[in-house]
Design a protein around this motif. Structure first.
Motif, short mmCIF file in Angstrom:
data_model
loop_
_atom_site.label_atom_id
_atom_site.label_comp_id
_atom_site.label_asym_id
_atom_site.label_seq_id
_atom_site.Cartn_x
_atom_site.Cartn_y
_atom_site.Cartn_z
N UNK A 125 0.84 -1.21 0.00
CA UNK A 125 0.00 0.00 0.00
C UNK A 125 0.87 1.25 0.00
N UNK A 126 1.87 1.25 0.85
CA UNK A 126 2.77 2.39 0.95
C UNK A 126 3.52 2.61 -0.36
N UNK A 127 3.98 1.50 -0.96
CA UNK A 127 4.74 1.60 -2.20
C UNK A 127 3.87 2.08 -3.37
N UNK A 130 1.49 5.71 -1.58
CA UNK A 130 2.03 6.74 -0.68
C UNK A 130 1.68 8.11 -1.24
N UNK A 131 1.11 8.97 -0.41
CA UNK A 131 0.72 10.30 -0.86
C UNK A 131 -0.72 10.40 -1.34
N UNK A 132 -1.37 9.24 -1.50
CA UNK A 132 -2.78 9.24 -1.89
C UNK A 132 -3.65 9.54 -0.66
N UNK A 133 -4.89 10.00 -0.86
CA UNK A 133 -5.79 10.18 0.29
C UNK A 133 -5.97 8.85 1.01
N UNK A 134 -6.32 8.94 2.29
CA UNK A 134 -6.41 7.72 3.09
C UNK A 134 -7.36 6.69 2.48
N UNK A 135 -8.51 7.15 2.01
CA UNK A 135 -9.47 6.23 1.39
C UNK A 135 -8.85 5.54 0.18
N UNK A 140 -6.55 0.64 -2.44
CA UNK A 140 -5.48 -0.17 -3.03
C UNK A 140 -5.34 -1.49 -2.27
N UNK A 141 -5.41 -1.43 -0.95
CA UNK A 141 -5.36 -2.65 -0.15
C UNK A 141 -6.54 -3.56 -0.45
N UNK A 142 -7.72 -2.97 -0.63
CA UNK A 142 -8.92 -3.75 -0.92
C UNK A 142 -8.82 -4.45 -2.26
N UNK A 172 10.75 -1.63 -8.91
CA UNK A 172 11.41 -0.33 -9.04
C UNK A 172 11.98 0.19 -7.72
N UNK A 173 11.91 -0.64 -6.67
CA UNK A 173 12.51 -0.25 -5.40
C UNK A 173 11.55 0.37 -4.41
N UNK A 174 10.36 0.79 -4.86
CA UNK A 174 9.41 1.43 -3.95
C UNK A 174 8.96 0.49 -2.83
N UNK A 175 8.89 -0.79 -3.14
CA UNK A 175 8.43 -1.78 -2.16
C UNK A 175 9.36 -1.85 -0.96
N UNK A 176 10.61 -1.48 -1.16
CA UNK A 176 11.60 -1.56 -0.09
C UNK A 176 11.81 -0.24 0.65
N UNK A 177 11.04 0.77 0.28
CA UNK A 177 11.13 2.06 0.97
C UNK A 177 10.46 1.97 2.34
#
Length: 231
Positions: A125-127, A130-135, A140-142, A172-177
């Motif tokens: 979700x973070x990858x 990130x930066x999207x509204x909470x909903x 994305x998780x759903x 692209x590395x975002x998953x490891x941020x």
């Protein structure tokens, strides 16, 4: 003598109650919980991706000659019964786990909100959001969880997330941020049943992809930068 008989009666009654209690406890232990007994079952009146997959598999076998609608009507039920007869399965007309397995259809169940599952879902979700509204993060998780229950995707959380080519963030590395704090809460909300998308299994950011398949999908809703689709 009467006192002795009464005492023996009380002891016998106590033993009987103990035996009944032990039998009840043992029987209860053998009953699967609601979570573990959940299984995919499509029957008359059902609709959705699983039914569509059933119709497609039956059509491939020449057992279903109607349109692929995703609705489990009487023709689908009759076709399922014909398939079950061929396979030596009880001809109920209901596509339970045994029938689905024989058709080559596999679906999973939403995992529990354990610490490990929250962590893994929060990472993607973070990858991805990130930066999207909470909903939008919950959405994305759903979508990821909806894929687990969809016959076209892997049956586990890890399987969906690590499916080859599914998410660019994996490569692209975002998953490891570092994981955004909000992603943990979004993961918990999604695992606990909140689905802002209403069952979508795809999403994409039109500003970041030129993938023709994603662009061909009908948009059900837009949340933040993402468009969501049921496919």
């Amino acid at each position: 003598m009467q006192k002795t008989n009464f005492s023996q009666f009380i002891k016998a009654l106590a033993i009987l109650l103990l035996v009944i209690t032990l039998i009840a406890a043992f029987s209860y232990a053998l009953i699967p919980t609601a979570k573990s007994s959940v299984s995919a079952v499509s029957s008359l009146g059902s609709s959705g991706a699983e039914v569509k997959a059933i119709q497609e598999r039956l059509k491939e076998r020449g057992l279903f000659n109607d349109d692929i609608t995703g609705y489990y009507g009487e023709k689908t039920e009759a076709a399922v019964k014909r398939f079950q007869k061929q396979q030596g399965i009880s001809q109920t007309g209901t596509a339970g786990p045994q029938t689905l397995a024989a058709l080559g259809i596999s679906v999973g169940a939403i995992p529990e909100a354990t610490e490990a599952n929250v962590y893994l879902l929060a990472r993607i979700i973070s990858a991805e959001a990130r930066g999207e509204p909470y909903t939008g993060q919950v959405a994305v998780g759903a979508v990821i969880l909806n894929r687990i229950e969809h016959p076209s995707f892997p049956d586990t959380l890890a399987g969906v997330i690590y499916q080859n080519g599914a998410f660019t963030a994996i490569v692209d590395g975002q998953f490891d941020e570092p994981i955004a704090d909000s992603a943990y809460s979004a993961a918990r909300d999604a695992l606990n049943g909140w689905d802002p998308t209403g069952g979508c299994v795809y999403y994409y950011n039109p500003d970041k992809t030129s993938n023709s398949f994603m662009w061909s999908l009908p948009t059900v809703m837009t949340i933040g930068s993402h468009r969501f689709s049921t496919g």
